[in-house]
Design an enzyme around this catalytic site. Structure first.
Site, PDB file in Angstrom:
ATOM      1  N   ASP A  78       0.824  -1.120  -0.002  1.00  4.14           N
ATOM      2  CA  ASP A  78       0.069  -0.225   0.224  1.00  4.14           C
ATOM      3  C   ASP A  78       0.845   1.348   0.232  1.00  4.14           C
ATOM      4  O   ASP A  78       0.439   2.238  -0.661  1.00  4.14           O
ATOM      5  CB  ASP A  78      -0.882  -0.061   1.108  1.00  4.14           C
ATOM      6  CG  ASP A  78      -2.182  -0.794   1.064  1.00  4.14           C
ATOM      7  OD1 ASP A  78      -2.009  -1.476   0.011  1.00  4.14           O
ATOM      8  OD2 ASP A  78      -3.234  -0.609   1.569  1.00  4.14           O
ATOM      9  N   ASP A 120      -1.080  -5.572   3.998  1.00  8.94           N
ATOM     10  CA  ASP A 120      -2.468  -5.311   4.269  1.00  8.94           C
ATOM     11  C   ASP A 120      -3.466  -6.187   3.643  1.00  8.94           C
ATOM     12  O   ASP A 120      -4.352  -6.894   4.483  1.00  8.94           O
ATOM     13  CB  ASP A 120      -2.769  -3.871   3.775  1.00  8.94           C
ATOM     14  CG  ASP A 120      -1.815  -2.690   4.077  1.00  8.94           C
ATOM     15  OD1 ASP A 120      -0.652  -3.003   4.622  1.00  8.94           O
ATOM     16  OD2 ASP A 120      -2.279  -1.574   4.376  1.00  8.94           O
ATOM     17  N   GLU A 441      -6.670   4.095  -0.303  1.00  9.38           N
ATOM     18  CA  GLU A 441      -6.853   4.837   1.090  1.00  9.38           C
ATOM     19  C   GLU A 441      -6.148   6.216   0.876  1.00  9.38           C
ATOM     20  O   GLU A 441      -5.791   6.772  -0.134  1.00  9.38           O
ATOM     21  CB  GLU A 441      -5.314   4.228   1.792  1.00  9.38           C
ATOM     22  CG  GLU A 441      -5.763   2.702   2.269  1.00  9.38           C
ATOM     23  CD  GLU A 441      -4.635   2.144   3.012  1.00  9.38           C
ATOM     24  OE1 GLU A 441      -4.834   1.265   3.578  1.00  9.38           O
ATOM     25  OE2 GLU A 441      -3.345   2.455   2.608  1.00  9.38           O
ATOM     26  N   SER A 467      -5.287   4.471   5.390  1.00 11.22           N
ATOM     27  CA  SER A 467      -4.370   3.700   6.024  1.00 11.22           C
ATOM     28  C   SER A 467      -4.331   3.633   7.445  1.00 11.22           C
ATOM     29  O   SER A 467      -4.647   4.570   8.173  1.00 11.22           O
ATOM     30  CB  SER A 467      -2.919   4.601   5.636  1.00 11.22           C
ATOM     31  OG  SER A 467      -1.652   3.931   6.149  1.00 11.22           O
TER      32      SER A 467
END
Length: 551
Positions: A78, A120, A441, A467
């Site tokens: 991410d 994630d 995010e 996030s």
């Protein structure tokens, strides 16, 4: 054994010949065949060392009398995907990873599986696959990154994003900027704070799917390799005992995981993933259960990005088992729930006590309720999520003026260029699971707000997500999303929005007749899409049910 479909009987002679082409011996044919499913790759810091972890797992499997078979999955970092088109594929990758594991372990039936995630979406994706396949399974992550050190203080990735905002304000020199770049992420492992990857690895342990210290033992420590080897040994016992994921992923353990989620102030993304896991495992957990747990579970720990304490510090004082031990004093952990090593009660008998600093005593918690709150109101009748443990006190009850953006980049530019001022509520919409698509995010705008010193005077709401590295009055997962015709689609510049976290409320302060007029204009048309992300947008449901696919 399940692997007999590959190796038993005269009709499987062709299959055995292929296995022997792999080097499998006659004696190995009689042993349990175990999948070692790793997310190793060369360009994700959390995954770069997973080959070492996988080898340790394989060694453990062989120690215990099994035969390991390894394969890898894809995985999105991410941090590297942040703030560009790639972020739209991050959450979407969760379903791809799950499906690909289903394909591999159905086409090649083995007796058990060890899953090695670390970032994630990979953690929940592998849990979803374990639940779907329901063969004996156990998890061991690659462990957290050690914090960096810049100018005498320990730092994590989240501060890097905030430094961009400080640099835009002239508060950071080019020389210091370079120092942040070189020193803030010093080792392999999942980013060093209580961000989504570490949150999910901790909750995997709390739910009983991994051995103690899975969530907190640092990536660089030899203890992480020993843990991996012990995990490989334990899977053989799980196969022999026929203990399966759906014996462990029950409502009881999901509530245990939620209790820990609230106590450690975990990432708001955990709401999405726990709902999705409960859906796959039919564990009967809803967003209302999350709200109920949030109200009754005290927050016992506050880690980076909400403080200067890091996950390696939690490991030093007993890790997640110490948190669960503290919660159990008030009956907030179901000790009879099964884990990969006995019951939760069996494990907690060996757990450490709270140290009082990293993990607070349950009689003197950081806050009386959990680190995550579920908000509802006319803006989010199906729910919205805020990491309240990382919100400044002055922002817990806030009324501000809407500044509306049809996407993340437009909002980010406005923050960096001085377009956001105290008293604003930044509204970023059409970034939900369908509208984004992929529910990207919003770390860049939230970090820029914090970097500019506005996190005590500016809120941000979105139908996208945040996030785990985000902090501040950031309310995400607003459902229904704009692309579904949710009220967030009809907010206009200058509207007043009231965010009342203690009372779990989020309201657009606009008369109903005015809202009705705005609804007549309709919503924006879907974005032009191709390939997988187009198929994803067609099938995904909203955040209130975990952004799972339609049944």
């Amino acid at each position: 054994m399940r692997s007999d479909l590959l190796k038993d009987g005269i009709t499987r002679l062709p299959h055995r010949s292929l296995l022997k082409a792999l080097g499998i011996t006659d004696s190995e044919m009689k042993k349990p065949f175990i999948a070692v499913v790793s997310a190793e790759s060369d360009y994700i810091p959390g995954h770069m060392h997973l080959g070492e972890i996988a080898q340790a797992v394989k060694d453990g499997i062989r120690n215990a009398g099994g035969v390991p078979f390894g394969f890898n999955t894809i995985g999105v970092c991410d941090g590297l995907a942040m703030n560009h088109k790639g972020m739209r594929y991050s959450l979407a990758s969760r379903e791809l990873i799950t499906d690909s594991i289903e394909v591999m372990l159905t086409a090649h039936p083995l007796d058990g599986a060890v899953f090695i995630p670390n970032c994630d979406k990979i953690v929940p994706a592998m849990i979803l696959a374990a639940a779907r396949l329901n063969i004996p399974s156990i998890f061991v992550s690659g462990g957290p990154m050690s914090p960096g050190r810049v100018r005498g203080r320990r730092v994590g990735l989240s501060e890097n994003f905030e430094v961009v905002g400080k640099y835009a304000d002239g508060k950071v020199s080019d020389e210091e900027l370079r120092e942040w770049e070189n020193k803030s992420c010093p080792t392999c492992g999942s980013c060093s704070g209580m961000y989504t990857a570490n949150s999910m690895n901790c909750l995997t342990e709390a739910a009983g799917l991994a051995l103690p210290f899975n969530g907190t033992e640092p990536a660089v420590n030899s203890a992480r390799r020993r843990l991996a080897k012990e995990t490989g040994e334990r899977i053989i016992e799980l196969v022999r005992e026929d203990i399966r994921p759906l014996d462990i992923i029950t409502r009881r353990n999901m509530l245990n995981a939620l209790a820990v989620d609230m106590a450690i102030g975990a990432s708001s993304n955990t709401v999405l993933h726990l709902l999705a896991i409960a859906h796959e495992a039919k564990a009967d957990i809803s967003i209302d259960d999350i709200d109920a747990m949030s109200r009754k579970i005290p927050q016992l720990s506050k880690l980076n990005p909400a403080s200067s304490i890091f996950i390696e510090d939690m490991n030093e004082v007993g890790g997640i088992q110490a948190v669960m031990h503290e919660l159990s004093k008030k009956g907030l952990i179901d000790g009879d729930a099964l884990t990969v090593t006995g019951t939760q009660r069996d494990r907690l008998e060996k757990a450490a006590y709270a140290d009082g600093t990293v993990i607070h005593d349950i009689e003197t918690p950081i806050r009386a309720d959990g680190g995550i709150a579920i908000l509802k109101g006319n803006l989010a009748p199906e729910g919205a999520v805020v990491k309240q443990g990382a919100v400044k006190p002055e922002m817990m009850d806030f009324t501000g003026t809407a500044k509306v953006f049809e996407g993340e980049q437009e909002a980010y530019d406005a923050v960096l260029n001085g377009g956001i001022v105290p008293g604003d509520v930044v509204v970023i919409r059409y970034e939900g699971p369908k509208g984004g698509p992929g529910m990207p995010e919003m770390l860049s705008p939230t970090a820029a707000i914090a970097g500019k010193g506005l996190d005590g005077t500016v809120a941000l709401i979105t139908d996208g997500r945040f996030s785990g590295a985000s902090r501040g009055a950031s309310v995400g997962h607003i459902s229904p999303e704009a692309a579904e015709g949710g009220l967030i689609a009809f907010v206009e510049n200058g509207d007043k929005i009231h965010i009342d976290i203690p009372n779990r409320s989020i309201e657009l302060l606009v008369p109903e007749d005015e809202i009705a007029k705005r609804r007549e204009k309709g919503i924006l048309p879907p974005k032009p899409l191709t390939g997988y992300i187009k198929r994803y947008a067609m099938h995904v449901r909203n955040a209130s049910v975990g952004a799972v696919f339609k049944d």
